[in-house]
Structure formats: structure tokens, C-alpha cells
Design an enzyme around this catalytic site. Structure first.
Site, mmCIF file in Angstrom:
data_model
loop_
_atom_site.group_PDB
_atom_site.id
_atom_site.type_symbol
_atom_site.label_atom_id
_atom_site.label_comp_id
_atom_site.label_asym_id
_atom_site.label_seq_id
_atom_site.Cartn_x
_atom_site.Cartn_y
_atom_site.Cartn_z
ATOM 1 N N LYS A 65 -12.480 -44.009 8.196
ATOM 2 C CA LYS A 65 -12.983 -45.372 7.968
ATOM 3 C C LYS A 65 -13.447 -46.086 9.254
ATOM 4 O O LYS A 65 -14.344 -46.905 9.206
ATOM 5 C CB LYS A 65 -11.932 -46.229 7.268
ATOM 6 N N ASP A 101 -13.105 -53.025 0.109
ATOM 7 C CA ASP A 101 -11.659 -53.137 -0.144
ATOM 8 C C ASP A 101 -11.241 -54.605 -0.261
ATOM 9 O O ASP A 101 -10.411 -54.959 -1.099
ATOM 10 C CB ASP A 101 -10.855 -52.481 0.996
HETATM 11 P P1 NAP Z 1 -2.272 -47.134 7.482
HETATM 12 O O1 NAP Z 1 -3.441 -47.734 8.154
HETATM 13 O O2 NAP Z 1 -1.788 -45.793 7.897
HETATM 14 O O3 NAP Z 1 -1.042 -48.180 7.615
HETATM 15 C C1 NAP Z 1 0.226 -47.840 7.147
HETATM 16 C C2 NAP Z 1 1.156 -49.055 7.229
HETATM 17 O O4 NAP Z 1 2.412 -48.696 6.614
HETATM 18 C C3 NAP Z 1 1.471 -49.503 8.653
HETATM 19 O O5 NAP Z 1 1.643 -50.908 8.668
HETATM 20 C C4 NAP Z 1 2.809 -48.796 8.924
HETATM 21 O O6 NAP Z 1 3.605 -49.431 9.871
HETATM 22 C C5 NAP Z 1 3.455 -48.919 7.570
HETATM 23 N N1 NAP Z 1 4.502 -47.924 7.364
HETATM 24 C C6 NAP Z 1 4.352 -46.596 7.163
HETATM 25 N N2 NAP Z 1 5.547 -46.008 7.024
HETATM 26 C C7 NAP Z 1 6.491 -46.989 7.140
HETATM 27 C C8 NAP Z 1 7.915 -47.015 7.088
HETATM 28 N N3 NAP Z 1 8.627 -45.912 6.853
HETATM 29 N N4 NAP Z 1 8.539 -48.209 7.219
HETATM 30 C C9 NAP Z 1 7.832 -49.344 7.432
HETATM 31 N N5 NAP Z 1 6.475 -49.380 7.511
HETATM 32 C C10 NAP Z 1 5.808 -48.222 7.366
HETATM 33 O O7 NAP Z 1 -2.507 -47.003 5.898
HETATM 34 P P2 NAP Z 1 -3.470 -47.869 4.953
HETATM 35 O O8 NAP Z 1 -4.800 -47.236 4.899
HETATM 36 O O9 NAP Z 1 -3.350 -49.296 5.346
HETATM 37 O O10 NAP Z 1 -2.804 -47.617 3.518
HETATM 38 C C11 NAP Z 1 -1.520 -48.140 3.211
HETATM 39 C C12 NAP Z 1 -1.227 -47.985 1.715
HETATM 40 O O11 NAP Z 1 -2.197 -48.688 0.949
HETATM 41 C C13 NAP Z 1 -1.271 -46.536 1.214
HETATM 42 O O12 NAP Z 1 -0.189 -46.362 0.319
HETATM 43 C C14 NAP Z 1 -2.597 -46.453 0.481
HETATM 44 O O13 NAP Z 1 -2.576 -45.518 -0.578
HETATM 45 C C15 NAP Z 1 -2.716 -47.859 -0.065
HETATM 46 N N6 NAP Z 1 -4.127 -48.271 -0.310
HETATM 47 C C16 NAP Z 1 -4.492 -48.669 -1.562
HETATM 48 C C17 NAP Z 1 -5.797 -49.082 -1.803
HETATM 49 C C18 NAP Z 1 -6.199 -49.520 -3.185
HETATM 50 O O14 NAP Z 1 -7.414 -49.569 -3.457
HETATM 51 N N7 NAP Z 1 -5.289 -49.868 -4.056
HETATM 52 C C19 NAP Z 1 -6.730 -49.101 -0.760
HETATM 53 C C20 NAP Z 1 -6.330 -48.688 0.520
HETATM 54 C C21 NAP Z 1 -5.021 -48.280 0.734
HETATM 55 P P3 NAP Z 1 3.513 -49.029 11.449
HETATM 56 O O15 NAP Z 1 2.334 -49.799 11.973
HETATM 57 O O16 NAP Z 1 4.808 -49.486 11.995
HETATM 58 O O17 NAP Z 1 3.327 -47.545 11.510
#
Ligand code: NAP
Length: 277
Positions: A65, A101
């Protein structure tokens, strides 16, 4: 035959092909949607391929992305502000990078949950890519305050700084979480905590149950499982809840509309997404 692609790595579990192909079929368009398994070293070539005449463009997901941004001819305001592209539109050989998004999240909130975020005190858990889209959406919609809590505080601070001009946004510490959660009438989980992943227990929540807001809506942008532990606990506490499926469908619907110039058949896309899950 026109083609829209998904640039992903890995591409295996995406439900976007099912959703978009159902939409093309419903509108009788001679088009298909194809997931391309694209390792980072092949990204530039794959993006160049999007310029061909039969290509509508593509969706872009993990891990590309941000990486596609310098490969675009132009960026939309949303893509630039969020710092990520999830939709590429082929405009006669010139590529526009866009992000649906944020608008997908907002439409899910207003149309499906019936929730108007303007003037609300809001709290985001997480500071990753999706948190940036959700923050942009909420600030653009005129929330009163937006607080951001993340395991890695420095990332929450960086996110808050980058959107400071759009409204009252602040990163908060673990100590401030209880007060801010109590005051919020909209809480959104954007972390991956609670998502179904091979080899991991999904029965975990990013927020201790005693810190749930007292009233309002709790959103989890996760859609697999359909009800995360956070949403189950929020529901038991009498709060309204929404999962991430509507956001997924509406971000796809806007991508579809930008490619085809036609209104997306949202109900068809939703049914196809549900069936593919
Ligand atoms: P990302 O950029 O990798 O960010 C992940 C986030 O989760 C970070 O804030 C990370 O914190 C936190 N995290 C991960 N493991 C953790 C843990 N064990 N304890 C506390 N915090 C934790 O991922 P993303 O792209 O934002 O996606 C995040 C979620 O949103 C995913 O589940 C994805 O499937 C979902 N999503 C859904 C849609 C939709 O259309 N519905 C769209 C996009 C994403 P740190 O910074 O501390 O690592």
C-alpha cells in the site's frame, strides 16, 4: 474484456475477487477481477502492466500500500493524506493512486450502523495503516476529539502529528486509556488483535473489558471472525457493535465505481463477500 487486479503478497485469502466478479456479472460487464501474487521485487513491473488498455487498474493490499505510491502518476487527496494507496485507476495509461478505505469506513458507519460521528468523542486502538485511514475519515467527518492508543506509543504520536491540522487528535498513554475510553461514544479497533490467524488464538481483545465505553458504538474493522471477543464483550455490555465487513464491501464498491463509472451493486457484493468468508 476489461480486467481489474489485486496486487498482494500473499494473495491467497482475499475475498475481493469473489466480491468484484459477482458485481461485474450482476451488471453484465465483460470484465473480471484477478488476484496477482506479487512479491515486492516484481511490484514495479506489475504496476507498469496496469497501464495497458484492457486494465481498469487494481486494488492494492499488504504489503504494497505504501510501496506503490512513488510509482503513481498522480495521487488523490485521500491517498496523499493517509499515506497509502488501496486503489489504482488506469486513466488512459496514466495511473491515479487513490484510497477508498477511509470513505468505506465512513459509509459503513453512517449507512449501516446509523452513526453520525460529527461532534463525537472518539477513540482508535492501533496506529497502523488502517488506523491512518480511519483517523482521516473521522477527522474529515468533524469528530469533536480523536484519541489514539497503540501498543507502540511512538507510532500513535507520529500518527497524531501527521493529522494535527485536521482536528483535535492526540496520542494517549496506557494510563489515560481508562478515562478516554469511558468518555468516548465511538471506539474503533484497528489493531489485528482478535483476528483469526493460523496458529493463533483469536479469543483475545485489544481492550480489557472493564475499560469499555459506557455508551455508543464499538467498531472492530476485523471481519474474520464475524464477532471478535471485543465485539462480544461490547454487546454483552449493552453497546452497539459493528464488524469490518461493511467497510470491506464499501471500500470495494467505491473502487468498482471509480473503475467502471457505474454504481456498484452493493448488496450483490456483500452477499458474495459473506459467502466467500
Ligand atoms: P498494520 O499496519 O500492520 O497495523 C497493525 C496494528 O495492530 C498496529 O497498531 C500494531 O501495534 C497492532 N498490533 C498488532 N499486534 C498487536 C498485539 N499483539 N497487541 C497490541 N497491538 C497489536 O495492519 P493494518 O493494515 O492496519 O490492519 C489491521 C487490521 O485491520 C487487520 O486485522 C486487517 O485485517 C484489518 N483491516 C480491515 C479492513 C476492512 O476493510 N475491514 C481494511 C484494512 C485492514 P504496534 O504498532 O505496536 O505493532
Amino acid at each position: 474484456m476489461k480486467i481489474a487486479y489485486l496486487l498482494a503478497y500473499p494473495a491467497g485469502h482475499s475475498i475481493s475477487p469473489a466480491m468484484h466478479n459477482a458485481a461485474f456479472e450482476a451488471l453484465g460487464l465483460e470484465a473480471r477481477y484477478e488476484a496477482l501474487e506479487c512479491p515486492p521485487e516484481d511490484l514495479a513491473e506489475a504496476v507498469r502492466g496496469l497501464c495497458e488498455a484492457r486494465s481498469y487498474g487494481s486494488n492494492v493490499t499488504i504489503p504494497h500500500k505504501q510501496a506503490v505510491m512513488p510509482l503513481m502518476d498522480a495521487l488523490s487527496e485521500a491517498a496523499r493524506a493517509i499515506g497509502a494507496v488501496n486503489t489504482i485507476i488506469n486513466q488512459g495509461g496514466s495511473l491515479l493512486g487513490h484510497n477508498t478505505d477511509a470513505s468505506g469506513f465512513l459509509r459503513a458507519l453512517t449507512d449501516d450502523a446509523g452513526f453520525d460521528p460529527s461532534g463525537r468523542q472518539t477513540l482508535i486502538l492501533g496506529a497502523g495503516g488502517s488506523a491512518r485511514a480511519v483517523a482521516y475519515a473521522l477527522l474529515s467527518a468533524g469528530v469533536k476529539t480523536l484519541r489514539v492508543y497503540n501498543r507502540t506509543h511512538a507510532k500513535a504520536t507520529a500518527l497524531a502529528e501527521s493529522f494535527a491540522e485536521l482536528g483535535d487528535i492526540e496520542a494517549i498513554s496506557r494510563e489515560e486509556l481508562a478515562t478516554q475510553a469511558e468518555q468516548a461514544t465511538l471506539l474503533i479497533n484497528t489493531t489485528s488483535v482478535g483476528m483469526a490467524k493460523a496458529g493463533e488464538d483469536p479469543d483475545v481483545s485489544p481492550l480489557p473489558v472493564d475499560l469499555l465505553p459506557h455508551a455508543g458504538l464499538v467498531c472492530d474493522i476485523i471481519y474474520r471472525p464475524a464477532k471478535t471477543r471485543l465485539l462480544k464483550e461490547a454487546e454483552r455490555a449493552g453497546l452497539n457493535v459493528q464488524n469490518g465487513l461493511a467497510m470491506l464491501v464499501y471500500q470495494g464498491a467505491e473502487s468498482f465505481q471509480t473503475w467502471t463509472g457505474q454504481d456498484a451493486p452493493v448488496q450483490v457484493m456483500r452477499r458474495a463477500a459473506e459467502a466467500a468468508l
